[in-house]
Design an enzyme around this catalytic site. Structure first.
Site, PDB file in Angstrom:
ATOM      1  N   GLN A   1       5.512  10.036  10.793  1.00 20.82           N
ATOM      2  CA  GLN A   1       4.707  10.078   9.577  1.00 20.82           C
ATOM      3  C   GLN A   1       3.212   9.889   9.843  1.00 20.82           C
ATOM      4  O   GLN A   1       2.504   9.241   9.085  1.00 20.82           O
ATOM      5  CB  GLN A   1       5.215   9.070   8.535  1.00 20.82           C
ATOM      6  CG  GLN A   1       6.603   9.449   8.015  1.00 20.82           C
ATOM      7  CD  GLN A   1       6.994   8.748   6.725  1.00 20.82           C
ATOM      8  OE1 GLN A   1       6.604   7.612   6.489  1.00 20.82           O
ATOM      9  NE2 GLN A   1       7.774   9.435   5.896  1.00 20.82           N
TER      10      GLN A   1
ATOM     11  N   LYS B   1      -1.686   0.616   9.327  1.00 17.09           N
ATOM     12  CA  LYS B   1      -0.719  -0.403   8.911  1.00 17.09           C
ATOM     13  C   LYS B   1      -1.005  -1.761   9.545  1.00 17.09           C
ATOM     14  O   LYS B   1      -0.894  -2.798   8.881  1.00 17.09           O
ATOM     15  CB  LYS B   1       0.686   0.069   9.296  1.00 17.09           C
ATOM     16  CG  LYS B   1       1.805  -0.877   8.890  1.00 17.09           C
ATOM     17  CD  LYS B   1       3.163  -0.308   9.292  1.00 17.09           C
ATOM     18  CE  LYS B   1       4.210  -1.401   9.313  1.00 17.09           C
ATOM     19  NZ  LYS B   1       5.133  -1.317   8.185  1.00 17.09           N
TER      20      LYS B   1
END
Lengths: 565, 161
Positions: free
Chosen positions: A114, A163
């Site tokens: 992703q 992240k």
């Protein structure tokens, strides 16, 4: 001592302090830390069904409310799904801040799961974007993003959030100021230029005001109305400018351009002074550029210097915020207009325009047995008294709405003008209804475009948003079919849907209400029932399959050469 | 018409890509582009050579200014600036042309920066005409390779940028 917070907390805390009330989003692995913290903050989250829907919803929210719309999506496909929404907002200058998750910093560039280079992908369709490198810069970056999105010529700003940074922590200080060396939009218009423009207005015999989306984004409708009435200047608006000048006013010419009114296009072609206000001379407005407003001196007010003299050479450019510039201009004219009766001065011009209006008004023939799509739009306009917030999809449904709905207030018309994005209307209506829970919000759609983001009906049902969808169902991709009819020998290549859902059952399957009208006399009862239903409703109007949008200026022709059928 | 643009930008990731993307996305042409840090490490300086009529140049300048990371754009007119570029030219050398080549290099105030049995690399600094002239002169001897930096430019006189 400063507070130590996690990246996710810093993001949400800063959003709250920037005045964010709603986030339109969709969770995923790269933003799970942010979603984990979200319930601790005073932020409403609207869970859409597709990330494109999140951006259009934030866009509809921004257009209706004037606030900055905020989106949160995950990395990779979550991010790439936002692209059409971002490009839509960019073309129409809508202020958005989009947060995309990104794979952890260590993995960037590794073709990780992703992973997508969303900053690279969206560089040409954002006002600004960047990848966050350092958690210490997060709060400042968020503040800058809101500042850039909402000031100057507004637009979407994207921040890509790795992240690991959301999960990391640092000391938090809410930044007080924004200072950007390379960004300092001109707000106040140049006084000398404004004086020159004012002098031209006082001299002109046949002036026209041409208002665009900039009048709405700068909240300058009152100023536009004042200037027009004070000097008796007729006003035409672009698609993006609809609602900036009340169409109930005698000075309203309606929309100009490819599907503009006869009187608007004739007035622009014959005027001796054209005052463009927050409009950008788009090709759908000008038609053949060399023959656009051939007799006119042109004044152009715009906050974006690149808009000036891009398509049309103007005589008096004024860079500045539309509202403030119009105020400056009104003040000057107020002093210098003397005691003349300006409505008397303009009598001939107004009379000429009235003649054009009488010769070729917007018109269609309503038959006994078949519903005309224009009839549906007119009834919606009457039954909501022009007070509703109207979203549209793109194509014939959009143009009929622009022509036949009588807009009287700014920020009541949400449409993808620049990019022309089918599938915009339903999520945009959701965003507007979130901003104004008590107002009537209607999406005028076609049977083609409604299917492009129909999944958002589930969002409307989940949040019990009583939006109304009016499907003008002609079984065709109508606008392309119309071009094929007129310019491609009626070869209806791939524009007829041979299979379509039953929209009533579809509405019911989603938990919404479905209504249908197949005869003209059923139209008003269906609209009335829908308006009285406090839930999402699809109204399926089975309309004349081969109705066209007229007047029409063929692409590349001058705007006074209209097909008037 | 040809223009040399001096562009001050924030020294941040992606700025070059933004500038290059602006040119390609709007169909403008870049003839050469150089970029390096200034005395202030937060700021970089780009020199862009481009071509177009006045209207195109006006758009390019405005569009560059519109980029958030662009601090200043100056369009240098003829005569008000100095511009230079460096070329490295690898030329075949044989016994019968070595002395001629060395005298050409000397006349152009160039330098030989690499020597092998078959070739020299010449370093030459100058404006475009000068570089074109030396390339023309040494061409008959056999040029193996040419690498040019593209222009850097600076305003003449007391004013900066």
């Amino acid at each position: 001592m400063a507070l130590r917070l996690k990246g996710a907390q810093i993001l949400l805390e800063t959003l709250v302090r920037e005045g964010t009330e709603v986030i339109f989003g969709y969770p995923g692995g790269a933003v799970i830390d942010i979603y984990h913290e979200l319930p601790n903050y005073d932020l409403k989250h609207v869970l859409v069904r597709h990330e494109q829907g999140a951006v259009h919803a934030a866009d509809g929210y921004a257009r209706a409310s004037g606030k900055v719309g905020v989106c949160l999506v995950t990395s990779g496909p979550g991010a790439t799904n936002t692209v059409t929404g971002i490009a839509t907002a960019y073309m129409d200058s809508i202020p958005l801040v989009i947060f995309t998750g990104q794979v952890p910093s260590m993995l960037i560039g590794n073709d990780a799961f992703q992973e997508a280079d969303i900053v690279g992908i969206t560089r040409p369709c954002t006002k600004h974007n960047f990848l966050l490198n350092d958690l210490e810069e997060l709060a400042q970056s968020v503040k800058e993003a809101f500042y850039i999105a909402g000031t100057g010529r507004p637009g979407p700003v994207l921040i890509d959030l790795p992240k690991d940074l959301m999960n990391g922590s640092c000391e938090y200080r809410y930044p007080r100021v924004v200072q950007l060396r390379g960004y300092n939009p001109t707000i106040k218009g140049h006084q000398g230029q404004i004086k020159r423009a004012a002098a031209e207005i006082l001299k002109a015999e046949r002036p026209v005001l041409y208002g665009g989306g900039g009048v709405i984004s700068s909240n300058a409708s009152n100023e536009l109305v004042s200037l027009a009435r004070m000097m008796t200047i007729p006003v035409t608006t672009t698609l993006m400018g609809l609602g900036s000048f009340p169409e109930s006013d005698e000075l309203s010419l309606g929309m100009l351009g490819m599907h503009g009114t006869y009187r608007a296009n004739m007035a622009v072609t014959n005027c001796d002074l054209l005052i463009a206000v927050g409009a950008r001379f788009d090709d759908r407005v000008t038609g053949k550029i060399d023959e656009f407003a051939p007799l006119a001196k042109i004044v152009h007010i715009d906050i974006d210097p690149t808009s000036i003299s891009k398509n049309v050479q103007v005589d008096i450019p004024i860079v500045g915020d539309v509202k403030i510039t119009l105020q400056q201009m009104i003040e000057i004219i107020e002093e210098e207009k003397g005691k003349k009766d300006w409505s008397e001065e303009r009598r001939e011009w107004i009379q000429q325009i009235e003649e054009w209006k009488q010769t070729y008004p917007l018109a269609y023939v309503q038959k006994k047995d078949v519903i005309k799509p224009q009839f549906v739009v007119e009834r919606i306009s009457e039954l909501t008294k022009g007070e509703a917030i109207i979203a549209t999809e793109v194509g014939q449904n959009q143009m009929w709405t622009a022509q036949y709905f009588k807009f009287i207030k700014p920020r009541t018309f949400l449409t993808s003008g620049g990019l022309g994005t089918m599938g915009y209307g339903l999520p945009a209506a959701i965003g507007a209804q979130i901003a104004f829970p008590d107002r009537v919000v209607i999406d005028v759609a076609g049977d083609g475009s409604i299917q492009m983001n129909i999944q958002e009906l589930a969002t409307a049902v989940q949040y019990n948003l009583p939006i109304k969808i009016a499907v003008l169902n002609n079984g065709f991709l109508g606008m392309v079919r119309q071009w094929q009819e007129l310019f491609y020998q009626k070869r209806y290549s791939c524009t007829m849907f041979e299979s379509a859902p039953d929209f009533v059952k579809l509405a019911e399957a989603y938990g919404a209400v479905g209504l249908r009208a197949t005869k003209p006399e059923e139209v008003v009862p269906v609209i009335e029932t829908a308006l009285a239903t406090p839930r999402p409703v699809i109204m399926d109007f089975v309309v004349e399959p081969e109705e066209g949008v007229y007047p029409m200026v063929p692409a590349g022709a001058p705007i006074n050469k209209m097909l008037l059928v | 018409m040809r223009h040399t643009l001096s562009v001050l930008v924030e020294n941040k990731p992606g700025v070059l890509s933004r500038v290059a993307g602006l040119f390609s996305g709007r169909g403008f042409n870049i003839e050469s582009l150089t970029v390096a840090e200034t005395l202030d490490p937060m700021v970089s300086h780009m020199t862009i050579v481009t071509r177009g009529n006045d209207q195109i140049l006006e758009q390019i300048t405005k569009q560059l200014n519109k980029l958030i990371n662009v601090i200043k754009v100056v369009d240098f007119m003829d005569g008000d600036h100095v511009d230079r570029e460096i070329a490295l030219i690898k030329v075949n050398v044989k016994d019968d042309n070595r002395s001629e080549l060395l005298s050409i290099i000397d006349i152009f105030r160039g330098k030989v920066v690499d020597v092998s049995s078959q070739s020299y690399i010449i370093e030459i600094t100058g404006d475009e005409d000068k570089i074109a002239a030396i390339i023309d002169l040494v061409k008959p001897m056999g040029i193996k390779d040419v690498v040019r930096t593209g222009k850097v430019a600076m305003m003449r006189g007391g004013k900066s940028k």
